[in-house]
Design a protein around this motif. Structure first.
Motif, mmCIF file in Angstrom:
data_model
loop_
_atom_site.group_PDB
_atom_site.id
_atom_site.type_symbol
_atom_site.label_atom_id
_atom_site.label_comp_id
_atom_site.label_asym_id
_atom_site.label_seq_id
_atom_site.Cartn_x
_atom_site.Cartn_y
_atom_site.Cartn_z
ATOM 1 N N GLY A 1 -45.785 -12.873 16.428
ATOM 2 C CA GLY A 1 -46.940 -12.025 16.695
ATOM 3 C C GLY A 1 -48.038 -12.838 17.347
ATOM 4 O O GLY A 1 -47.837 -14.002 17.713
ATOM 5 N N ALA A 2 -49.202 -12.265 17.471
ATOM 6 C CA ALA A 2 -50.324 -12.945 18.117
ATOM 7 C C ALA A 2 -50.812 -14.134 17.297
ATOM 8 O O ALA A 2 -51.275 -15.120 17.855
ATOM 9 C CB ALA A 2 -51.466 -11.957 18.331
ATOM 10 N N GLU A 3 -50.711 -14.045 15.974
ATOM 11 C CA GLU A 3 -51.210 -15.110 15.100
ATOM 12 C C GLU A 3 -50.093 -15.917 14.444
ATOM 13 O O GLU A 3 -50.208 -17.114 14.273
ATOM 14 C CB GLU A 3 -52.098 -14.513 14.011
ATOM 15 C CG GLU A 3 -53.347 -13.842 14.535
ATOM 16 C CD GLU A 3 -54.303 -14.816 15.202
ATOM 17 O OE1 GLU A 3 -54.474 -15.929 14.676
ATOM 18 O OE2 GLU A 3 -54.877 -14.459 16.237
ATOM 19 N N CYS A 4 -49.047 -15.233 14.022
ATOM 20 C CA CYS A 4 -47.941 -15.889 13.318
ATOM 21 C C CYS A 4 -46.730 -14.950 13.352
ATOM 22 O O CYS A 4 -46.749 -13.943 14.054
ATOM 23 C CB CYS A 4 -48.337 -16.216 11.880
ATOM 24 S SG CYS A 4 -47.330 -17.525 11.160
ATOM 25 N N TYR A 5 -45.721 -15.265 12.591
ATOM 26 C CA TYR A 5 -44.536 -14.412 12.542
ATOM 27 C C TYR A 5 -44.772 -13.254 11.575
ATOM 28 O O TYR A 5 -45.377 -13.426 10.519
ATOM 29 C CB TYR A 5 -43.306 -15.227 12.138
ATOM 30 C CG TYR A 5 -42.845 -16.112 13.271
ATOM 31 C CD1 TYR A 5 -41.902 -15.665 14.171
ATOM 32 C CD2 TYR A 5 -43.403 -17.360 13.471
ATOM 33 C CE1 TYR A 5 -41.506 -16.448 15.239
ATOM 34 C CE2 TYR A 5 -43.018 -18.162 14.533
ATOM 35 C CZ TYR A 5 -42.067 -17.696 15.423
ATOM 36 O OH TYR A 5 -41.686 -18.464 16.483
ATOM 37 N N ALA A 6 -44.285 -12.080 11.944
ATOM 38 C CA ALA A 6 -44.542 -10.867 11.178
ATOM 39 C C ALA A 6 -43.669 -10.750 9.937
ATOM 40 O O ALA A 6 -44.026 -10.053 8.994
ATOM 41 C CB ALA A 6 -44.337 -9.635 12.064
ATOM 42 N N TRP B 1 -36.501 -21.204 12.699
ATOM 43 C CA TRP B 1 -35.704 -21.444 11.494
ATOM 44 C C TRP B 1 -36.226 -22.675 10.776
ATOM 45 O O TRP B 1 -36.559 -23.677 11.415
ATOM 46 C CB TRP B 1 -34.245 -21.705 11.838
ATOM 47 C CG TRP B 1 -33.472 -20.567 12.408
ATOM 48 C CD1 TRP B 1 -33.940 -19.359 12.845
ATOM 49 C CD2 TRP B 1 -32.063 -20.541 12.630
ATOM 50 N NE1 TRP B 1 -32.915 -18.590 13.313
ATOM 51 C CE2 TRP B 1 -31.742 -19.296 13.196
ATOM 52 C CE3 TRP B 1 -31.047 -21.442 12.409
ATOM 53 C CZ2 TRP B 1 -30.447 -18.935 13.540
ATOM 54 C CZ3 TRP B 1 -29.750 -21.086 12.760
ATOM 55 C CH2 TRP B 1 -29.455 -19.838 13.312
ATOM 56 N N ILE B 2 -36.242 -22.610 9.455
ATOM 57 C CA ILE B 2 -36.544 -23.772 8.623
ATOM 58 C C ILE B 2 -35.408 -23.919 7.625
ATOM 59 O O ILE B 2 -35.145 -23.013 6.820
ATOM 60 C CB ILE B 2 -37.873 -23.612 7.851
ATOM 61 C CG1 ILE B 2 -39.037 -23.474 8.818
ATOM 62 C CG2 ILE B 2 -38.074 -24.808 6.920
ATOM 63 C CD1 ILE B 2 -40.356 -23.203 8.147
ATOM 64 N N LEU B 3 -34.737 -25.048 7.661
ATOM 65 C CA LEU B 3 -33.651 -25.343 6.742
ATOM 66 C C LEU B 3 -34.242 -26.070 5.540
ATOM 67 O O LEU B 3 -34.816 -27.154 5.686
ATOM 68 C CB LEU B 3 -32.601 -26.207 7.442
ATOM 69 C CG LEU B 3 -31.300 -26.463 6.706
ATOM 70 C CD1 LEU B 3 -30.563 -25.146 6.441
ATOM 71 C CD2 LEU B 3 -30.420 -27.401 7.518
ATOM 72 N N ASP B 4 -34.129 -25.473 4.371
ATOM 73 C CA ASP B 4 -34.656 -26.056 3.144
ATOM 74 C C ASP B 4 -33.503 -26.689 2.372
ATOM 75 O O ASP B 4 -32.768 -26.007 1.661
ATOM 76 C CB ASP B 4 -35.357 -24.980 2.309
ATOM 77 C CG ASP B 4 -36.085 -25.546 1.109
ATOM 78 O OD1 ASP B 4 -35.761 -26.674 0.672
ATOM 79 O OD2 ASP B 4 -36.978 -24.855 0.606
ATOM 80 N N VAL C 1 -35.781 -17.768 8.048
ATOM 81 C CA VAL C 1 -35.728 -17.328 9.438
ATOM 82 C C VAL C 1 -36.936 -16.427 9.706
ATOM 83 O O VAL C 1 -37.168 -15.461 8.971
ATOM 84 C CB VAL C 1 -34.419 -16.557 9.726
ATOM 85 C CG1 VAL C 1 -34.377 -16.095 11.167
ATOM 86 C CG2 VAL C 1 -33.208 -17.425 9.403
ATOM 87 N N PHE C 2 -37.679 -16.766 10.745
ATOM 88 C CA PHE C 2 -38.848 -16.004 11.161
ATOM 89 C C PHE C 2 -38.530 -15.405 12.534
ATOM 90 O O PHE C 2 -38.588 -16.106 13.543
ATOM 91 C CB PHE C 2 -40.080 -16.912 11.231
ATOM 92 C CG PHE C 2 -40.391 -17.580 9.917
ATOM 93 C CD1 PHE C 2 -41.242 -16.973 9.018
ATOM 94 C CD2 PHE C 2 -39.819 -18.791 9.584
ATOM 95 C CE1 PHE C 2 -41.534 -17.580 7.797
ATOM 96 C CE2 PHE C 2 -40.102 -19.405 8.374
ATOM 97 C CZ PHE C 2 -40.960 -18.800 7.479
#
Length: 72
Positions: A31-36, A15-18, A26-27
């Motif tokens: 995945g293998a590299e980053c969030y899908a 989560w990133i609160l802006d 919300v992510f």
């Protein structure tokens, strides 16, 4: 910068609160590299962490709790 490291480590939800945009990013799908995917929530939305699905919190409450106590 942190999202790829968290995803590669298997962190199920990020989560990133802006505060400036008054929203929550919300992510939920690492995945293998980053969030899908990413979901953007606004102040009127409710969310429950994947680890605690019965524990709902409002984005507005998160934003208000992050306010600088010196400015209240």
């Amino acid at each position: 910068m942190k999202a790829p490291a968290y995803a590669q480590s298997g962190i199920r939800e990020y989560w990133i609160l802006d505060i400036n945009a008054r929203g929550l990013y919300v992510f939920p799908e690492p995945g293998a590299e980053c969030y899908a995917s990413a979901v953007v929530l606004v102040e009127s939305d409710l969310i429950a962490p994947l680890a605690f699905p019965d524990c709902q919190v409002s984005v507005e409450d998160l934003l208000n709790s992050s306010a600088d106590p010196c400015c209240e």
